[in-house]
Write a protein that holds these residues in place. Structure first.
Motif, PDB file in Angstrom:
ATOM      1  N   TRP A   1      -5.046   5.845 -14.354  1.00 48.23           N
ATOM      2  CA  TRP A   1      -3.633   5.971 -14.699  1.00 48.23           C
ATOM      3  C   TRP A   1      -2.860   4.870 -13.986  1.00 48.23           C
ATOM      4  N   LEU A   2      -1.976   4.215 -14.730  1.00 49.11           N
ATOM      5  CA  LEU A   2      -1.224   3.076 -14.203  1.00 49.11           C
ATOM      6  C   LEU A   2       0.212   3.142 -14.707  1.00 49.11           C
ATOM      7  N   ALA A   3       1.160   2.809 -13.846  1.00 46.96           N
ATOM      8  CA  ALA A   3       2.553   2.674 -14.271  1.00 46.96           C
ATOM      9  C   ALA A   3       2.967   1.214 -14.173  1.00 46.96           C
ATOM     10  N   THR A   4       3.774   0.771 -15.119  1.00 47.24           N
ATOM     11  CA  THR A   4       4.235  -0.612 -15.166  1.00 47.24           C
ATOM     12  C   THR A   4       5.745  -0.646 -15.291  1.00 47.24           C
ATOM     13  N   ARG A   5       6.367  -1.502 -14.496  1.00 47.24           N
ATOM     14  CA  ARG A   5       7.806  -1.748 -14.592  1.00 47.24           C
ATOM     15  C   ARG A   5       7.994  -3.237 -14.832  1.00 47.24           C
ATOM     16  N   TRP A   6       8.460  -3.588 -16.038  1.00 47.47           N
ATOM     17  CA  TRP A   6       8.762  -4.976 -16.347  1.00 47.47           C
ATOM     18  C   TRP A   6      10.217  -5.233 -16.024  1.00 47.47           C
ATOM     19  N   ILE A   7      10.483  -6.290 -15.279  1.00 43.46           N
ATOM     20  CA  ILE A   7      11.823  -6.590 -14.803  1.00 43.46           C
ATOM     21  C   ILE A   7      12.363  -7.824 -15.514  1.00 43.46           C
ATOM     22  N   ARG A   8      13.541  -7.673 -16.084  1.00 44.86           N
ATOM     23  CA  ARG A   8      14.159  -8.737 -16.858  1.00 44.86           C
ATOM     24  C   ARG A   8      15.007  -9.672 -15.984  1.00 44.86           C
ATOM     25  N   MET A   9      15.387 -10.793 -16.560  1.00 37.73           N
ATOM     26  CA  MET A   9      16.217 -11.767 -15.861  1.00 37.73           C
ATOM     27  C   MET A   9      17.607 -11.206 -15.568  1.00 37.73           C
TER      28      MET A   9
ATOM     29  N   LEU B   1       3.064  -3.309 -10.934  1.00 33.80           N
ATOM     30  CA  LEU B   1       2.043  -2.346 -11.335  1.00 33.80           C
ATOM     31  C   LEU B   1       1.870  -1.326 -10.210  1.00 33.80           C
ATOM     32  N   ILE B   2       1.852  -0.052 -10.566  1.00 30.86           N
ATOM     33  CA  ILE B   2       1.632   1.009  -9.588  1.00 30.86           C
ATOM     34  C   ILE B   2       0.424   1.826 -10.045  1.00 30.86           C
ATOM     35  N   TYR B   3      -0.585   1.875  -9.212  1.00 29.55           N
ATOM     36  CA  TYR B   3      -1.787   2.643  -9.530  1.00 29.55           C
ATOM     37  C   TYR B   3      -1.535   4.103  -9.166  1.00 29.55           C
ATOM     38  N   LEU B   4      -1.762   5.000 -10.129  1.00 33.48           N
ATOM     39  CA  LEU B   4      -1.374   6.397  -9.961  1.00 33.48           C
ATOM     40  C   LEU B   4      -2.501   7.305  -9.496  1.00 33.48           C
ATOM     41  N   ASN B   5      -3.750   6.811  -9.535  1.00 38.34           N
ATOM     42  CA  ASN B   5      -4.856   7.685  -9.144  1.00 38.34           C
ATOM     43  C   ASN B   5      -6.053   6.865  -8.675  1.00 38.34           C
ATOM     44  N   GLU B   6      -7.047   7.565  -8.168  1.00 39.94           N
ATOM     45  CA  GLU B   6      -8.348   6.984  -7.816  1.00 39.94           C
ATOM     46  C   GLU B   6      -9.416   7.823  -8.522  1.00 39.94           C
ATOM     47  N   GLY B   7     -10.644   7.745  -8.045  1.00 40.40           N
ATOM     48  CA  GLY B   7     -11.706   8.573  -8.602  1.00 40.40           C
ATOM     49  C   GLY B   7     -12.287   8.058  -9.897  1.00 40.40           C
ATOM     50  N   PHE B   8     -12.133   6.759 -10.171  1.00 37.66           N
ATOM     51  CA  PHE B   8     -12.729   6.163 -11.365  1.00 37.66           C
ATOM     52  C   PHE B   8     -13.416   4.865 -10.954  1.00 37.66           C
ATOM     53  N   SER B   9     -14.250   4.342 -11.841  1.00 31.55           N
ATOM     54  CA  SER B   9     -14.947   3.076 -11.583  1.00 31.55           C
ATOM     55  C   SER B   9     -14.445   2.022 -12.550  1.00 31.55           C
ATOM     56  N   GLY B  10     -14.485   0.741 -12.100  1.00 34.02           N
ATOM     57  CA  GLY B  10     -13.960  -0.333 -12.918  1.00 34.02           C
ATOM     58  C   GLY B  10     -12.446  -0.308 -12.879  1.00 34.02           C
TER      59      GLY B  10
ATOM     60  N   PRO C   1       0.827  -1.209   0.000  1.00 30.80           N
ATOM     61  CA  PRO C   1       0.000   0.000   0.000  1.00 30.80           C
ATOM     62  C   PRO C   1       0.858   1.256   0.000  1.00 30.80           C
ATOM     63  N   GLU C   2       0.421   2.254  -0.758  1.00 33.48           N
ATOM     64  CA  GLU C   2       1.027   3.588  -0.765  1.00 33.48           C
ATOM     65  C   GLU C   2       2.544   3.549  -0.971  1.00 33.48           C
ATOM     66  N   LEU C   3       2.984   2.751  -1.936  1.00 35.20           N
ATOM     67  CA  LEU C   3       4.414   2.716  -2.236  1.00 35.20           C
ATOM     68  C   LEU C   3       4.882   4.044  -2.828  1.00 35.20           C
ATOM     69  N   PHE C   4       4.011   4.694  -3.605  1.00 36.50           N
ATOM     70  CA  PHE C   4       4.296   6.021  -4.151  1.00 36.50           C
ATOM     71  C   PHE C   4       3.392   7.039  -3.459  1.00 36.50           C
ATOM     72  N   SER C   5       3.932   8.214  -3.157  1.00 36.92           N
ATOM     73  CA  SER C   5       3.114   9.298  -2.606  1.00 36.92           C
ATOM     74  C   SER C   5       2.273   9.915  -3.720  1.00 36.92           C
ATOM     75  N   SER C   6       1.303  10.744  -3.343  1.00 34.56           N
ATOM     76  CA  SER C   6       0.463  11.399  -4.344  1.00 34.56           C
ATOM     77  C   SER C   6       1.295  12.308  -5.249  1.00 34.56           C
TER      78      SER C   6
ATOM     79  N   PRO D   1      -7.845  -0.896  -7.700  1.00 36.42           N
ATOM     80  CA  PRO D   1      -6.788   0.116  -7.643  1.00 36.42           C
ATOM     81  C   PRO D   1      -6.987   1.140  -6.523  1.00 36.42           C
ATOM     82  N   ARG D   2      -5.890   1.456  -5.852  1.00 43.15           N
ATOM     83  CA  ARG D   2      -5.832   2.540  -4.872  1.00 43.15           C
ATOM     84  C   ARG D   2      -4.579   3.351  -5.158  1.00 43.15           C
ATOM     85  N   ALA D   3      -4.711   4.655  -5.180  1.00 38.36           N
ATOM     86  CA  ALA D   3      -3.614   5.525  -5.588  1.00 38.36           C
ATOM     87  C   ALA D   3      -2.356   5.262  -4.768  1.00 38.36           C
TER      88      ALA D   3
END
Length: 327
Positions: free
Chosen positions: A306-314, A249-258, A144-149, A272-274
């Motif tokens: 809004w979503l951020a993704t970091r793919w990590i390689r071997m 996956l890092i969720y960047l915002n809230e305030g949406f549905s689905g 939870p809350e790995l990134f600040s607003s 998702p939670r910001a």
């Protein structure tokens, strides 16, 4: 008489007169013109119309910065921090950012946000939270809350001006292609756009996944508007010798549905939670692709996700070399 050699050079390039464009910019660069030095540097970074030469680009950007180019200074900061064309030097990158901040509100804002982070001398987090397992087969972990607003906003701002319809990797060719499986807009925060804030966040993601930050691909940002989704898929790539072993996956915002993340095999649905992050492996313990990692980004029904993704390689991954180049 026209007094914009860069615009003239771009017109020459559009007309196929590459040699003339290169010669024109070279003359102005030799005379110490900051814009021409910056253009030469960028050409060496992109590899068109000059050969890709990241160390040469770094030298040109240094000259342009010394002659007052803020854009060159910001890119020099990014490349110094992420080790493009030389060994990564976090302390030097911070020092350069402080210099640029004397003349740039953007750099001042980035420096202020960076100073709110508890970092080591190399830009890594001084402390790292422990992920909590929330699902099995595949193992899914939540923080939870790995990134600040403020950090979430910064990530979105770094990508908003380059968003375009997202693509997927063609399993037959390995090339990017449009596909109805993925209907979001996407952007990649490549090495020239990696502010030190982004780089510190990437190091944070490495810490919570137990990997080296050099194993991560450039941070990707996705924007889902109503009706947009990412249908069930796996994140692994076909025919690669340096597989995507893990996803964050890092969720960047809230305030949406689905827009929940849904893992097909174990019917796990993550709302998702910001600022929250989830982590999951894409391969089995033997390194083979794990089909149980199939997941989906469910349709957004209202608002924008809004979503951020970091793919990590071997293994460590370079965006500058090889067939898996990220622009």
């Amino acid at each position: 008489m026209h007094n914009d050699p860069i615009a003239d050079a771009q017109a020459m390039l559009a007309a196929g007169r590459h040699a003339d464009a290169v010669a024109l910019v070279a003359r102005h660069a030799a005379a110490g013109d900051a814009a021409a030095l910056f253009q030469q540097g960028m050409w060496h970074l992109t590899g068109v119309p000059l050969p890709r030469d990241v160390p040469a680009a770094r030298a040109l950007l240094r000259q342009a910065t010394e002659r007052g180019s803020i854009d060159a200074g910001l890119i020099e900061v990014a490349l110094t921090g992420n080790g493009s064309g030389a060994t990564a030097d976090w302390a030097r990158a911070v020092s350069l950012l402080e210099q640029v901040a004397r003349h740039s509100e953007q750099a001042t804002g980035e420096l202020g946000l960076l100073r709110k982070m508890a970092l080591t001398a190399t830009g890594a987090p001084a402390q790292s939270p422990k992920p909590r397992k929330i699902g099995e087969r595949p193992n899914v972990y939540h923080i939870p809350e790995l990134f600040s607003s403020e950090e979430c906003l910064h990530v979105a701002q770094c990508a908003v001006d380059i968003l375009k319809p997202a693509v997927v990797v063609d399993p037959r060719t390995g090339r990017d292609m449009a596909n109805p499986v993925r209907t979001s807009d996407a952007a990649v925060i490549g090495p020239t756009r990696e502010t030190l804030v982004i780089q510190a966040l990437n190091r944070r993601l490495a810490a919570v996944t137990g990997t080296d930050w050099r194993q991560g691909e450039a941070l990707s940002v996705l924007r889902y508007q109503p009706g947009q989704q990412f249908r069930p898929h796996v994140d692994t790539l076909p025919g690669t010798r340096n597989q995507r072993i893990r996803t964050v996956l890092i969720y960047l915002n809230e305030g949406f549905s689905g827009g929940a993340t849904y893992f097909v095999h174990n019917a796990l649905r993550v709302v998702p939670r910001a600022g929250d992050a989830i982590i999951f492996d894409n391969v089995r313990t033997d390194g083979s692709i794990d089909p149980l990692s199939q997941h989906a980004g469910e349709p957004v029904t209202n608002g924008v996700k809004w979503l951020a993704t970091r793919w990590i390689r071997m293994r460590p991954f370079s965006p500058w070399t090889g067939p898996e180049h990220i622009a």
